[in-house]
Write an enzyme that holds these catalytic residues in place. Structure first.
Site, short mmCIF file in Angstrom:
data_model
loop_
_atom_site.label_atom_id
_atom_site.label_comp_id
_atom_site.label_asym_id
_atom_site.label_seq_id
_atom_site.Cartn_x
_atom_site.Cartn_y
_atom_site.Cartn_z
N ILE A 15 -10.04 8.25 7.37
CA ILE A 15 -10.90 8.75 7.35
C ILE A 15 -11.82 7.46 7.63
O ILE A 15 -11.63 6.31 7.42
CB ILE A 15 -11.34 8.99 5.98
CG1 ILE A 15 -10.01 10.07 5.17
CG2 ILE A 15 -12.68 9.48 5.80
CD1 ILE A 15 -10.17 10.64 6.35
N TYR A 18 1.24 -1.26 0.46
CA TYR A 18 -0.01 -0.12 0.05
C TYR A 18 0.68 1.30 -0.11
O TYR A 18 0.80 2.20 -0.54
CB TYR A 18 -1.26 0.17 1.23
CG TYR A 18 -2.00 1.10 1.17
CD1 TYR A 18 -3.00 0.69 0.78
CD2 TYR A 18 -1.35 1.90 1.95
CE1 TYR A 18 -4.27 1.94 1.47
CE2 TYR A 18 -2.64 3.61 1.75
CZ TYR A 18 -4.37 3.14 1.44
OH TYR A 18 -5.13 4.31 1.32
N LYS A 43 1.18 4.19 -3.10
CA LYS A 43 0.62 5.92 -2.69
C LYS A 43 2.13 6.75 -3.19
O LYS A 43 1.15 7.52 -3.28
CB LYS A 43 -0.16 5.62 -1.08
CG LYS A 43 -1.20 4.72 -1.18
CD LYS A 43 -2.58 5.25 -2.44
CE LYS A 43 -3.69 4.44 -2.39
NZ LYS A 43 -5.01 5.07 -2.57
N THR A 53 -14.55 5.40 6.60
CA THR A 53 -15.17 4.02 5.70
C THR A 53 -14.93 3.21 5.88
O THR A 53 -13.97 2.56 6.87
CB THR A 53 -14.41 5.16 4.21
OG1 THR A 53 -12.62 4.47 4.18
CG2 THR A 53 -14.42 5.98 3.90
P1 NAP Z 1 -13.58 2.63 0.42
O1 NAP Z 1 -15.11 3.39 1.13
O2 NAP Z 1 -14.03 1.05 0.75
O3 NAP Z 1 -14.69 2.48 -1.27
C1 NAP Z 1 -13.70 2.36 -2.49
C2 NAP Z 1 -14.24 2.01 -2.91
O4 NAP Z 1 -13.54 1.92 -4.77
C3 NAP Z 1 -15.23 0.96 -3.29
O5 NAP Z 1 -16.66 0.85 -3.22
C4 NAP Z 1 -14.45 -0.50 -3.92
O6 NAP Z 1 -15.83 -1.61 -3.75
C5 NAP Z 1 -14.19 -0.06 -4.94
N1 NAP Z 1 -13.35 -0.37 -6.12
C6 NAP Z 1 -12.45 -1.34 -4.87
N2 NAP Z 1 -11.36 -2.16 -5.78
C7 NAP Z 1 -11.93 -1.34 -7.12
C8 NAP Z 1 -11.69 -1.75 -8.27
N3 NAP Z 1 -10.55 -2.50 -8.88
N4 NAP Z 1 -11.94 -0.77 -9.29
C9 NAP Z 1 -12.60 -0.15 -9.13
N5 NAP Z 1 -13.74 0.21 -7.65
C10 NAP Z 1 -12.86 -0.21 -6.99
O7 NAP Z 1 -12.79 3.49 0.62
P2 NAP Z 1 -12.06 4.52 0.60
O8 NAP Z 1 -11.72 5.05 2.05
O9 NAP Z 1 -13.20 5.88 0.86
O10 NAP Z 1 -11.01 5.26 -0.15
C11 NAP Z 1 -10.82 5.60 -1.58
C12 NAP Z 1 -9.33 5.91 -1.32
O11 NAP Z 1 -8.57 7.02 -0.26
C13 NAP Z 1 -8.79 4.69 -1.08
O12 NAP Z 1 -7.52 4.70 -2.81
C14 NAP Z 1 -7.74 4.79 -0.72
O13 NAP Z 1 -6.94 3.87 -0.43
C15 NAP Z 1 -7.94 6.07 0.00
N6 NAP Z 1 -7.12 6.36 1.66
C16 NAP Z 1 -8.46 6.34 2.36
C17 NAP Z 1 -8.16 6.45 3.54
C18 NAP Z 1 -9.01 6.24 4.61
O14 NAP Z 1 -8.63 6.15 5.88
N7 NAP Z 1 -10.65 5.66 4.54
C19 NAP Z 1 -7.07 6.58 3.79
C20 NAP Z 1 -6.32 7.15 3.05
C21 NAP Z 1 -6.02 7.01 1.57
P3 NAP Z 1 -15.33 -2.64 -2.88
O15 NAP Z 1 -16.43 -1.98 -1.70
O16 NAP Z 1 -16.57 -3.28 -3.57
O17 NAP Z 1 -14.14 -3.08 -2.17
#
Ligand code: NAP
Length: 250
Positions: free
Chosen positions: A190, A157, A161, A192
């Site tokens: 965050i 990861y 990133k 989520t």
């Molecule tokens: P999330 O709620 O799990 O949303 C991610 C979405 O992407 C989900 O709907 C997921 O579907 C979908 N997805 C996963 N693999 C995919 C693929 N191969 N093709 C298309 N869609 C796909 O997570 P989030 O926290 O909003 O994350 C969004 C971004 O923010 C990510 O890049 C994550 O690394 C980044 N981020 C998050 C955090 C945090 O703490 N939340 C912190 C830093 C960075 P499924 O649910 O079916 O897997």
């Protein structure tokens, strides 16, 4: 809030959940037409329908961003529906398995990188030609605090990133002269579904790693993304912006 966004067309990956869903809804509130792209079609459809119920315009598109042909087809569907592409939020990502580097399975490494890094490249590869047809655009790639520093048991990861930040900078230099701005956003932790595997206890201890002593909310990230998408950010490109409650300050 941002008049420049009215009638713009955005492509948001991972738009069915978490940060992507919050961004899709915030964009729609500014008059942006949104392609909600997600591997989970039901979630994408749910957000798209919410936007339409609120009087906005959206399309739900099922696509796995680790598959270049699916990304290409999703971009084409967006342009078929809305006739242009102005904004892309390359946000879809997964957390991946937790293991120390030498214990991490090769397949786990490949899976995380195929979505979190290769997927962002595939998106940009097919989004950029559509933006060039309109004379420019704004791309926001979602990195992480872990695009700037390390974290134990998360090497794939962290590597992906960091890669997203480098990819962002390279593309910003290439396409700046053609008026495409490319920036990276680095959220702290965050609230989520990506954190759903963590206990309340673990979330509490993670909150302590941020100067604000709490986990962030998806809307707090969406607000920064929305600003970067708008013309108000017209002199901003090639940058990494943290929205991390002060995580990187310590
Ligand atoms: P999330 O709620 O799990 O949303 C991610 C979405 O992407 C989900 O709907 C997921 O579907 C979908 N997805 C996963 N693999 C995919 C693929 N191969 N093709 C298309 N869609 C796909 O997570 P989030 O926290 O909003 O994350 C969004 C971004 O923010 C990510 O890049 C994550 O690394 C980044 N981020 C998050 C955090 C945090 O703490 N939340 C912190 C830093 C960075 P499924 O649910 O079916 O897997």
């Amino acid at each position: 809030m941002f008049a420049s966004l009215r009638s713009r067309v955005a492509f948001v990956t991972g738009g069915g959940s978490g940060i992507g869903a919050a961004t899709s809804l915030m964009f729609a509130s500014q008059g942006v037409k949104v392609a909600v792209v997600d591997v989970n079609h039901e979630d994408a459809e749910g957000i798209s329908q919410r936007i339409e119920r609120l009087g906005g315009e959206a399309i739900a598109i099922a696509a796995d961003i680790s598959k270049p042909e699916q990304v290409q087809s999703a971009v084409l569907k967006t342009v078929e529906k809305f006739h242009r592409l102005d904004i892309a939020v390359n946000n879809a990502g997964i957390g991946g398995d937790q293991a120390e580097t030498s214990d991490l399975a090769v397949d786990s490494w490949r899976r995380v990188n195929s979505i979190n890094l290769d997927g962002v490249f595939y998106c940009m590869k097919y989004e950029i030609p559509e933006m060039l047809k309109n004379g420019g655009g704004s791309i926001i790639n979602i990195s992480s605090i872990l695009g700037q520093v390390g974290f134990a048991r998360a090497s794939a990861y962290v590597a992906a990133k960091h890669g997203v930040v480098g990819l962002t900078q390279a593309a910003a230099i290439e396409y700046g002269p053609r008026k495409i701005r490319v920036n990276a956003v680095g959220p702290g932790f965050i609230r989520t579904p990506i954190l759903s595997g963590l206990s309340e206890e673990m979330l509490k201890s993670m909150a302590q790693l941020h100067a604000l002593k709490r986990i962030g909310e998806p809307d707090e990230v969406a607000a920064l993304i929305t600003f970067l998408a708008s013309s108000e950010a017209s002199f901003i490109t090639g940058s990494y912006y943290a929205v991390d409650g002060g995580y990187l300050a310590s």
